[in-house]
Each structure stands twice: as structure tokens, then as C-alpha cells.
Write an enzyme that holds these catalytic residues in place. Sequence first.
Site, PDB file in Angstrom:
ATOM      1  CE1 TYR A  72      -4.207   1.817   0.584  1.00 45.70           C
ATOM      2  CE2 TYR A  72      -2.648   3.390   1.494  1.00 45.70           C
ATOM      3  CZ  TYR A  72      -3.900   3.105   0.998  1.00 45.70           C
ATOM      4  OH  TYR A  72      -4.846   4.088   0.911  1.00 45.70           O
ATOM      5  CG  PHE A 124      -7.969  16.022 -24.875  1.00 46.26           C
ATOM      6  CD1 PHE A 124      -8.229  15.619 -26.179  1.00 46.26           C
ATOM      7  CD2 PHE A 124      -8.410  15.214 -23.832  1.00 46.26           C
ATOM      8  CE1 PHE A 124      -8.906  14.445 -26.420  1.00 46.26           C
ATOM      9  CE2 PHE A 124      -9.080  14.025 -24.087  1.00 46.26           C
ATOM     10  CZ  PHE A 124      -9.330  13.637 -25.387  1.00 46.26           C
ATOM     11  CG  ASP A 125     -12.517  15.611 -24.899  1.00 48.79           C
ATOM     12  OD1 ASP A 125     -11.333  15.264 -24.817  1.00 48.79           O
ATOM     13  OD2 ASP A 125     -13.443  14.785 -25.012  1.00 48.79           O
ATOM     14  CG  ASP A 214      -2.610  17.454 -21.906  1.00 51.43           C
ATOM     15  OD1 ASP A 214      -2.143  16.315 -21.736  1.00 51.43           O
ATOM     16  OD2 ASP A 214      -3.770  17.652 -22.299  1.00 51.43           O
ATOM     17  CB  ALA A 216      -1.279  12.543 -23.701  1.00 51.27           C
ATOM     18  CE  LYS A 257      -4.354   9.689 -24.726  1.00 51.22           C
ATOM     19  NZ  LYS A 257      -5.181   9.798 -23.517  1.00 51.22           N
ATOM     20  CG  HIS A 449     -17.696  13.184 -26.940  1.00 51.63           C
ATOM     21  ND1 HIS A 449     -17.528  14.144 -25.968  1.00 51.63           N
ATOM     22  CD2 HIS A 449     -16.624  12.363 -26.839  1.00 51.63           C
ATOM     23  CE1 HIS A 449     -16.399  13.918 -25.322  1.00 51.63           C
ATOM     24  NE2 HIS A 449     -15.837  12.842 -25.823  1.00 51.63           N
TER      25      HIS A 449
HETATM   26  N1  F0G Z   1      -4.738  15.143 -22.694  1.00 50.83           N
HETATM   27  C1  F0G Z   1      -4.703  14.756 -23.972  1.00 50.83           C
HETATM   28  C2  F0G Z   1      -3.926  15.536 -24.970  1.00 50.83           C
HETATM   29  C3  F0G Z   1      -5.413  13.614 -24.358  1.00 50.83           C
HETATM   30  O1  F0G Z   1      -5.394  13.242 -25.640  1.00 50.83           O
HETATM   31  C4  F0G Z   1      -6.127  12.881 -23.373  1.00 50.83           C
HETATM   32  C5  F0G Z   1      -6.889  11.702 -23.741  1.00 50.83           C
HETATM   33  C6  F0G Z   1      -6.115  13.323 -22.046  1.00 50.83           C
HETATM   34  C7  F0G Z   1      -5.404  14.472 -21.744  1.00 50.83           C
HETATM   35  C8  F0G Z   1      -6.862  12.606 -20.966  1.00 50.83           C
HETATM   36  O2  F0G Z   1      -6.232  11.429 -20.636  1.00 50.83           O
HETATM   37  O3  F0G Z   1      -7.855   9.616 -21.265  1.00 50.83           O
HETATM   38  O4  F0G Z   1      -5.938   9.183 -19.732  1.00 50.83           O
HETATM   39  O5  F0G Z   1      -7.855  10.518 -18.968  1.00 50.83           O
HETATM   40  N2  F0G Z   1      -7.137  11.378 -24.909  1.00 50.83           N
HETATM   41  C9  F0G Z   1      -7.802  10.186 -25.361  1.00 50.83           C
HETATM   42  C10 F0G Z   1      -8.000  10.285 -26.843  1.00 50.83           C
HETATM   43  C11 F0G Z   1      -9.008   9.795 -24.622  1.00 50.83           C
HETATM   44  O6  F0G Z   1      -8.714   9.430 -27.391  1.00 50.83           O
HETATM   45  O7  F0G Z   1      -7.430  11.175 -27.485  1.00 50.83           O
HETATM   46  P1  F0G Z   1      -7.022  10.108 -20.129  1.00 50.83           P
END
Ligand code: F0G
Length: 457
Positions: A72, A124-125, A214, A216, A257, A449
Amino acid sequence: MELPFAESYKIKMVEPIRKSTRQEREKWIKDADYNLFGLKSDMVFIDLLTDSGTGAMSDRQWSEIMLGDESYAGASSYFKMKEAIQEVLGFEHFLPTHQGRAAENVLFSVLIKEGDIVPGNSHFDTTKGHIEFRKATAVDCTIDEAFDTTLSHPFKGNVDPVKLENILKAEGDRIPFIIVTVTCNSSGGQPVSIENLRMVRQLADKYGKQVVFDSARFAENAYFIKLREKGYQDKTIREIVRDMFACADVMTMSAKKDAIVNMGGFIAMRSKELHCKASVFNIMFEGYITYGGMSGRDMNALARGLYEGTEFDYLETRIRQVEYLGNKLMELGIPVQQPIGGHAVFVDAKRFLPHVPKEEFQAQTLAVELYLEAGVRGVEIGAMLADRDPVTRENRYPALELMRLAIPRRTYTNNHMDVVAVALKNIHDRRDSIRKGLKIKTEAPIMRHFTVALDLA
Ligand code: F0G
């Protein structure tokens, strides 16, 4: 004769995928309310919904799974991850989280308050969602070139220095930090140059702001810098990665990613004080600070993935496959965002389906057509994803209406890419007969979406 290019790995384990008939797919997509997220995975032949958590781990990552320490507190897996983050990314402090949006949730709980403004390059969304959820505003400062899919520019993810400085000047007091997404997913998997990252750093210093990356797809960003930016050809990917992150105070990471794991994420930072403050939220939302929503085995695989994901040979194989599909589509006359992005090919649905009105969701319509044609699942990056304006509740129509074909890492072969290309060509050939799109039956108030129910318009 020059030897052709080939993958930098061979395959040890395979997973069957299922073909289906058009008749089956017609029923399935109707039952799923024309929302591709509603399909069962075995209803899909080639799944390009996302490159997130869908990649194939290596034999070495799987062996790390067996070595996971599930204690843990203070697990060796935590320290393995800490070492990889320090070595590859250069951050001293970090907090594991279960994925990228969890990292955003924890970090933004510390940094963002109501009324704040967060400038960046096409957030990103989930990032935008976490900003707007806190009654703050995300302001897009991406360069204008990013919004013209026909224009070739080596760094379409770049932040526009004039847009950024204008907002810093006008709204300085309301800005807690600047966020830069590398590569920029929403503008088409487009990279940001080192020169641009340094410009952001300078402006941030001038106005006393923090810079968050950010991150990823940070390794794919570094690959493009090596190929496209003057002075970086002879640097290793890891050297470039260190140069990139030298411009940031904090990073959020979706490890699904570029760390090539199925689940995982983290926040890394230079400030001990920020680490302390964020730890409180991490414990509340994610888990204790030495696992934060991840199991020990997953932290091990993630650590290993950070090293593999920043090897040039791996990245070359990866990005050349994305280019292979993009080039095929261009040869067939299909309008795509140029240059081809790092993790996906983005088809310009406005130019592909000009007869479908924007109110009937062109990119979503195209994604449904592609599924019907060949069982290929892409995803809409357009008006559906853009949601409604939080104040007026009107639909937002972004400059780009795209269908994204995201390629999972080390998963499909170029034969699969050929199927996708021909399927799109068949639809393109009959595009003039596609005049109706889709209409909304029901939708969620935010990030609609994922669950929106649609019907034929
Ligand atoms: N930032 C970026 C640039 C992303 O593309 C994503 C996720 C996230 C943050 C959030 O990360 O999914 O681990 O919580 N992108 C995926 C996509 C979902 O399909 O582009 P997460």
C-alpha cells in the site's frame, strides 16, 4: 536497391478480431443510437476510436507486471516510476493517478478557481471539461495555420505569441497558468516546436505565470522536433524530451499514450510545495501518494514504457505507420489534415461531406458511414465533441470538423491501414449521394459525445 522500411519489432502474441456483414453493422449501429462509443468491441473489425490504452505492451513490460510490488505504501514500483520520471522527464516530484484526466482533476483542484482563465493550444476535451467544471474559461491561443487543413506547417500545435501575450496583458490577474498540449491532439496530433515552447516560457516568466504541459504524446512531439526543427537532427529523443520539459513547471500525463500502458497517469512537478498541496487531493480522489489509483504492476510497466516510448526506432515505426495511412488517403484524394499528425489521421469532414449541413454533424455522419462500410471505428472531433456553450447552451461549431482515425501503438499492420483507406475511398466515390446527417435524441450536459443518442436526420 535501398532496403524498404520495416517495423522495429516482431510479434509474439496475437488477438483475433472479427469481421462482420454490412447487414449486421446496420442493426448494431442503430441499436447503439448511431454513437460509436455504444458498440461492443467485437462488433468492430479495426478499432481506431483511440490510441489511448489500446497499444500492445512489450515482452519487457509484461515481465515488469510480474515484478509489481503491491504494498500500500512505499512500494518498489512507486520508486521505479519515480526514477523513470526523473531520468526521462527531469522532474523531481510526482504523484501517480489512474489516468490523464485524473491528473487534471487533482492538479486543477489546487490551481484553478472560479472565474479563472487558462490559455493554451486547443485544450483537449477533458482538460477543457475540468476547467469549465470549475467555472473557469479555456482560451485557445493556437496559431491560425492550425485551422486550415490544406496548409502545411511543420508545427501546427504552436501557440500564437501575440494571442498569448494579449490575454496575459488583458487578463493577467485571472490566469493561474498556461497549458501547452504536446502534441496538440485537438488540432490534429500536431507538434509544438522547442522554439515555441521557449517563447511560452519567456512570456510566462515575464508575467509571473506557471507553465503546465499536457504531455500525453510528448515523445511523438520530440520525434517531430528531431525531424523538423533546425539544430535537433543529431540530438537523441531523450535529449529533446529534456529540452522540452525544461520549459515547464508542471506536467500532467496520460500514460495510456506515450508510455504505452493500458491504464495509468501522473502529475510531475518541480515544486515541493505544489506536490504537498496536490497530495491532499490525490489522497481524496485517487489513492495514497505512492500508488494514486494504480497497481504496483502497472506502475512498473509504465516506468518501462517511458524508456521504450522514447526510443527513436520505436517512434519511427509508430509515426511512419500513421503517415502510411495518411499518404494513402491523400493519394486517393481524401481531404486530411496536413501534415499528418503523430497518433492519428484526421479526415476533414467538411470537405468530405459538403452536402451534409453542419447542424447534422458532418464528422459523426462520416464516422458512422465508415463503420457501415468496413467495420472500422473512428471518432468525431467536431461539433459533437465541442459541446454546447456553457452560458448560451447553443451548439458550438469549431473551425475544424474532423473524423479522427487514431492508430493504437504496435497493434495493427499496414494491411489493416489499406482496408481503412479503401473503405474511405468507396465512401468518397459516393459522397454526392450523402446529403443527410444525424440529429440528437438525448445528450448529457457535459462531455456529451460519450453517451449522446442520435437518429438519422
Ligand atoms: N490530454 C490529452 C492531450 C489527451 O489526448 C487525453 C486523452 C487526455 C489528456 C486525458 O487522458 O484519457 O488518460 O484521462 N485522450 C484520449 C483520446 C481519450 O482518445 O485522445 P485520459
